[in-house]
Design an enzyme around this catalytic site. Structure first.
Site, PDB file in Angstrom:
ATOM      1  N   ARG A  97     -10.886   1.004   5.808  1.00  0.00           N
ATOM      2  CA  ARG A  97     -10.476   1.964   6.823  1.00  0.00           C
ATOM      3  C   ARG A  97     -11.502   3.061   6.985  1.00  0.00           C
ATOM      4  O   ARG A  97     -11.754   3.540   8.080  1.00  0.00           O
ATOM      5  CB  ARG A  97      -9.127   2.566   6.432  1.00  0.00           C
ATOM      6  CG  ARG A  97      -8.731   3.784   7.255  1.00  0.00           C
ATOM      7  CD  ARG A  97      -7.256   4.065   7.150  1.00  0.00           C
ATOM      8  NE  ARG A  97      -6.482   2.896   7.543  1.00  0.00           N
ATOM      9  CZ  ARG A  97      -5.308   2.564   7.007  1.00  0.00           C
ATOM     10  NH1 ARG A  97      -4.783   3.308   6.056  1.00  0.00           N
ATOM     11  NH2 ARG A  97      -4.673   1.493   7.428  1.00  0.00           N
ATOM     12  N   TYR A  98     -12.043   3.526   5.869  1.00  0.00           N
ATOM     13  CA  TYR A  98     -13.019   4.606   5.882  1.00  0.00           C
ATOM     14  C   TYR A  98     -14.406   3.993   5.720  1.00  0.00           C
ATOM     15  O   TYR A  98     -14.542   2.935   5.105  1.00  0.00           O
ATOM     16  CB  TYR A  98     -12.731   5.569   4.730  1.00  0.00           C
ATOM     17  CG  TYR A  98     -11.338   6.150   4.736  1.00  0.00           C
ATOM     18  CD1 TYR A  98     -10.996   7.143   5.655  1.00  0.00           C
ATOM     19  CD2 TYR A  98     -10.374   5.716   3.849  1.00  0.00           C
ATOM     20  CE1 TYR A  98      -9.717   7.685   5.658  1.00  0.00           C
ATOM     21  CE2 TYR A  98      -9.099   6.250   3.847  1.00  0.00           C
ATOM     22  CZ  TYR A  98      -8.765   7.227   4.751  1.00  0.00           C
ATOM     23  OH  TYR A  98      -7.511   7.760   4.752  1.00  0.00           O
ATOM     24  N   ARG A 101     -15.609   3.356   1.733  1.00  0.00           N
ATOM     25  CA  ARG A 101     -14.786   2.885   0.629  1.00  0.00           C
ATOM     26  C   ARG A 101     -13.745   1.874   1.094  1.00  0.00           C
ATOM     27  O   ARG A 101     -13.307   1.912   2.247  1.00  0.00           O
ATOM     28  CB  ARG A 101     -14.109   4.042  -0.099  1.00  0.00           C
ATOM     29  CG  ARG A 101     -13.305   4.985   0.773  1.00  0.00           C
ATOM     30  CD  ARG A 101     -13.301   6.366   0.102  1.00  0.00           C
ATOM     31  NE  ARG A 101     -12.378   7.313   0.699  1.00  0.00           N
ATOM     32  CZ  ARG A 101     -12.646   8.011   1.810  1.00  0.00           C
ATOM     33  NH1 ARG A 101     -13.764   7.816   2.480  1.00  0.00           N
ATOM     34  NH2 ARG A 101     -11.770   8.888   2.263  1.00  0.00           N
ATOM     35  N   CYS A 110       3.402  -5.930 -11.020  1.00  0.00           N
ATOM     36  CA  CYS A 110       3.417  -4.628 -11.701  1.00  0.00           C
ATOM     37  C   CYS A 110       4.328  -4.739 -12.921  1.00  0.00           C
ATOM     38  O   CYS A 110       5.117  -5.677 -13.031  1.00  0.00           O
ATOM     39  CB  CYS A 110       3.977  -3.545 -10.785  1.00  0.00           C
ATOM     40  SG  CYS A 110       3.103  -3.418  -9.227  1.00  0.00           S
ATOM     41  N   CYS A 114       8.615  -0.246  -8.401  1.00  0.00           N
ATOM     42  CA  CYS A 114       9.128   1.046  -7.960  1.00  0.00           C
ATOM     43  C   CYS A 114       9.823   0.831  -6.624  1.00  0.00           C
ATOM     44  O   CYS A 114       9.273   0.204  -5.726  1.00  0.00           O
ATOM     45  CB  CYS A 114       7.976   2.029  -7.795  1.00  0.00           C
ATOM     46  SG  CYS A 114       6.874   2.023  -9.223  1.00  0.00           S
ATOM     47  N   CYS A 117       7.923   1.892  -3.391  1.00  0.00           N
ATOM     48  CA  CYS A 117       6.528   1.463  -3.263  1.00  0.00           C
ATOM     49  C   CYS A 117       6.100   1.277  -1.802  1.00  0.00           C
ATOM     50  O   CYS A 117       6.794   0.652  -1.006  1.00  0.00           O
ATOM     51  CB  CYS A 117       6.324   0.154  -4.009  1.00  0.00           C
ATOM     52  SG  CYS A 117       4.628  -0.439  -3.909  1.00  0.00           S
ATOM     53  N   ARG A 119       3.813  -0.616  -0.871  1.00  0.00           N
ATOM     54  CA  ARG A 119       3.565  -2.041  -0.625  1.00  0.00           C
ATOM     55  C   ARG A 119       4.765  -2.891  -1.022  1.00  0.00           C
ATOM     56  O   ARG A 119       4.623  -4.021  -1.504  1.00  0.00           O
ATOM     57  CB  ARG A 119       2.299  -2.502  -1.354  1.00  0.00           C
ATOM     58  CG  ARG A 119       1.119  -1.684  -0.925  1.00  0.00           C
ATOM     59  CD  ARG A 119      -0.237  -2.296  -1.139  1.00  0.00           C
ATOM     60  NE  ARG A 119      -1.214  -1.279  -0.761  1.00  0.00           N
ATOM     61  CZ  ARG A 119      -1.812  -0.458  -1.637  1.00  0.00           C
ATOM     62  NH1 ARG A 119      -1.607  -0.582  -2.925  1.00  0.00           N
ATOM     63  NH2 ARG A 119      -2.629   0.472  -1.204  1.00  0.00           N
ATOM     64  N   ASP A 277       5.880   7.681   2.417  1.00  0.00           N
ATOM     65  CA  ASP A 277       5.539   7.074   3.706  1.00  0.00           C
ATOM     66  C   ASP A 277       6.710   6.250   4.210  1.00  0.00           C
ATOM     67  O   ASP A 277       7.779   6.229   3.606  1.00  0.00           O
ATOM     68  CB  ASP A 277       4.221   6.313   3.634  1.00  0.00           C
ATOM     69  CG  ASP A 277       4.234   5.318   2.517  1.00  0.00           C
ATOM     70  OD1 ASP A 277       5.252   4.631   2.374  1.00  0.00           O
ATOM     71  OD2 ASP A 277       3.226   5.250   1.790  1.00  0.00           O
ATOM     72  N   ASP A 314      -0.001  10.123   4.438  1.00  0.00           N
ATOM     73  CA  ASP A 314      -0.692   8.909   4.887  1.00  0.00           C
ATOM     74  C   ASP A 314      -0.009   8.522   6.195  1.00  0.00           C
ATOM     75  O   ASP A 314       1.170   8.166   6.215  1.00  0.00           O
ATOM     76  CB  ASP A 314      -0.567   7.809   3.824  1.00  0.00           C
ATOM     77  CG  ASP A 314      -1.822   6.956   3.754  1.00  0.00           C
ATOM     78  OD1 ASP A 314      -2.533   6.854   4.786  1.00  0.00           O
ATOM     79  OD2 ASP A 314      -2.095   6.390   2.685  1.00  0.00           O
ATOM     80  N   LYS A 321      -5.190   9.168   5.549  1.00  0.00           N
ATOM     81  CA  LYS A 321      -4.568  10.299   4.856  1.00  0.00           C
ATOM     82  C   LYS A 321      -5.077  11.617   5.419  1.00  0.00           C
ATOM     83  O   LYS A 321      -6.269  11.768   5.654  1.00  0.00           O
ATOM     84  CB  LYS A 321      -4.902  10.240   3.368  1.00  0.00           C
ATOM     85  CG  LYS A 321      -4.344   9.010   2.654  1.00  0.00           C
ATOM     86  CD  LYS A 321      -4.626   9.103   1.162  1.00  0.00           C
ATOM     87  CE  LYS A 321      -4.245   7.836   0.410  1.00  0.00           C
ATOM     88  NZ  LYS A 321      -5.115   6.681   0.726  1.00  0.00           N
TER      89      LYS A 321
HETATM   90  C1  LIG Z   1      -6.071   6.108   0.093  1.00  0.00           C
HETATM   91  C2  LIG Z   1      -7.009   5.117   0.544  1.00  0.00           C
HETATM   92  C3  LIG Z   1      -8.377   5.174   0.168  1.00  0.00           C
HETATM   93  C4  LIG Z   1      -8.902   6.220  -0.768  1.00  0.00           C
HETATM   94  O1  LIG Z   1      -8.844   7.459  -0.182  1.00  0.00           O
HETATM   95  P1  LIG Z   1      -9.367   8.764  -0.962  1.00  0.00           P
HETATM   96  O2  LIG Z   1      -8.913   9.882  -0.110  1.00  0.00           O
HETATM   97  O3  LIG Z   1     -10.869   8.641  -1.027  1.00  0.00           O
HETATM   98  O4  LIG Z   1      -8.766   8.768  -2.310  1.00  0.00           O
HETATM   99  C5  LIG Z   1      -9.219   4.224   0.667  1.00  0.00           C
HETATM  100  N1  LIG Z   1      -8.793   3.267   1.529  1.00  0.00           N
HETATM  101  C6  LIG Z   1      -7.504   3.200   1.917  1.00  0.00           C
HETATM  102  C7  LIG Z   1      -7.099   2.133   2.865  1.00  0.00           C
HETATM  103  C8  LIG Z   1      -6.567   4.111   1.430  1.00  0.00           C
HETATM  104  O5  LIG Z   1      -5.288   4.027   1.801  1.00  0.00           O
HETATM  105  S1  SF4 Z   2       4.100   2.063  -6.778  1.00  0.00           S
HETATM  106 FE1  SF4 Z   2       4.097  -0.091  -6.124  1.00  0.00          FE
HETATM  107  S2  SF4 Z   2       2.107  -0.874  -6.741  1.00  0.00           S
HETATM  108 FE2  SF4 Z   2       2.452   1.032  -7.911  1.00  0.00          FE
HETATM  109  S3  SF4 Z   2       3.393   0.379  -9.847  1.00  0.00           S
HETATM  110 FE3  SF4 Z   2       5.046   0.879  -8.437  1.00  0.00          FE
HETATM  111  S4  SF4 Z   2       5.578  -1.086  -7.486  1.00  0.00           S
HETATM  112 FE4  SF4 Z   2       3.569  -1.334  -8.401  1.00  0.00          FE
END
Ligand SMILES: *Cc1c(COP(=O)(O)O)cnc(C)c1O
Ligand code: SF4
Length: 353
Positions: A97-98, A101, A110, A114, A117, A119, A277, A314, A321
């Site tokens: 996305r960025y 990174r 996991c 959670c 979560c 995801r 989120d 986010d 974010k």
């Molecule tokens: C959160 C996130 C990052 C890392 O973001 P930082 O602000 O650098 O910690 C990188 N890629 C994605 C898709 C993210 O959701």
């Molecule tokens: S927040 Fe989601 S990815 Fe992180 S430990 Fe919990 S279930 Fe696993």
């Protein structure tokens, strides 16, 4: 070696002997077991034995994070992919996305699932991440010299064996443009026995390696957690923490003050406080935006700046974010701005001529 692998108290044994089905919960937790069973069929349940025992001691703040809730299936506001990760995924399970990174999902498992979560749509399900998707992710990173920072995530990357995780880290280290590797994990707080001498050896070879841990409540911190975190810090790994703001669990300044000051005491720097989120099934955990702002306002000035994370939202739909900051500026004039300090008193800062 084989016999120690099978010892019921090693980390894998603690996962196997955990609770994976609401039917196995004591009646005081399960409410309507059929309703919870239905929830767990949609969103898998896992509470490893270590976390289960802590949950029995500490109660609500831990229980609510991992015990299924019928409200998960009532959520109509939530989105399947709240952060729009899939549309920014050039290869499966890698989000770019960025510019510099990427987020690299290397497992969907996991040590606890959670309930809030992000995801939720993915974790604990079969057939997602494979050796092929990992190879494809590594090839994508190698082919894109703009990527300086790889965030190894999941699921929880520490669910992988030392050998497998070590292999991924080594492959990343061989890519010259990758400067920093980050691992995002909840393991030190939910299954501290995973932090073995063997794992530490693997991690130390991956420097510069950063880790972002995940703690939401001070009751998650035990002696075993402290000693696991100490091993990571002693291995020279800068440690951060991402905390999720959770309604009814940690959405009060007193609780987060205790958490954040405990964390810096363990050499963990609170990094982000994440506004909940819109993950489908997690709506009942969300707080109004004002709650997080109010907490930051209450803590700023009262506790060390080192202990204060940034409050991040986010954005739904893949906006990424953004930080949300309490506003300390009262008035902006050409000659001077007026601020309010943490006690609410006004002060003027004159601009340069
Ligand atoms: C959160 C996130 C990052 C890392 O973001 P930082 O602000 O650098 O910690 C990188 N890629 C994605 C898709 C993210 O959701
Ligand atoms: S927040 Fe989601 S990815 Fe992180 S430990 Fe919990 S279930 Fe696993």
């Amino acid at each position: 070696m084989a016999s120690t692998q099978l010892h019921p108290c090693d980390w894998r044994g603690l996962i196997r002997s955990g609770i994976h089905d609401p039917g196995d919960l004591p009646p005081s937790f399960s409410g309507d077991p059929d309703a919870l069973g239905e929830v767990a069929r949609v969103y898998p349940m896992r509470i490893n034995r270590y976390f289960w025992e802590r949950l029995l001691e500490k109660g609500e703040p831990l229980a609510r994070q991992v015990i299924p809730d019928p409200r998960e299936l009532d959520d109509t506001a939530g989105l399947e992919d709240p952060l729009g990760e899939e549309k920014d995924s050039p290869v499966l399970h890698l989000t770019h996305r960025y510019p510099d990174r990427v987020l690299f999902v290397v497992t969907l498992e996991c040590a606890v699932y959670c309930r809030f979560c992000t995801r939720k749509r993915k974790v604990g399900r079969a057939g997602g991440v494979t050796d092929d998707t990992i190879r494809a992710g590594l090839a994508y990173i190698a082919a894109h010299p703009g990527i300086r920072d790889v965030l190894v995530s999941g699921g929880d990357p520490l669910m992988l064996s030392d050998t497998k995780l070590g292999g991924i880290l080594e492959s990343l280290r061989r890519i010259p443009h990758v400067r920093v590797i980050r691992i995002g994990t909840r393991m030190p707080g939910v299954l501290p026995r995973r932090i073995t001498a063997g794992l530490i050896r693997v991690l130390k070879k991956a420097h510069p390696l950063f880790m972002n841990l995940h703690f939401n409540h001070p009751e998650e911190i035990t002696e075993e957690v402290r000693s696991a975190v100490e091993k990571l810090a002693d291995a020279g790994i800068p440690l951060g923490c991402q905390t999720v703001l959770l309604r009814g669990i940690n959405d009060r300044p007193e609780i987060l003050e205790r958490l954040f000051t405990e964390l810096i005491g363990m050499r963990i720097r609170p990094y982000y406080l994440l506004q909940g989120d819109l993950a489908r099934g997690a709506d009942h955990f969300r707080t109004p935006l004002e709650t997080g702002l109010g907490i930051l306002r209450a803590l700023r000035g009262r506790i060390s700046g080192l202990a204060l994370p940034a409050l991040m939202v986010d954005l739904p739909g893949g906006g990424g974010k953004v930080p949300l900051c309490p506003d300390y500026v009262v008035q902006k004039e050409a000659a001077a701005w007026t601020f309010r300090n943490y006690l609410g008193r006004p002060y003027r800062y004159p601009q340069p001529e």
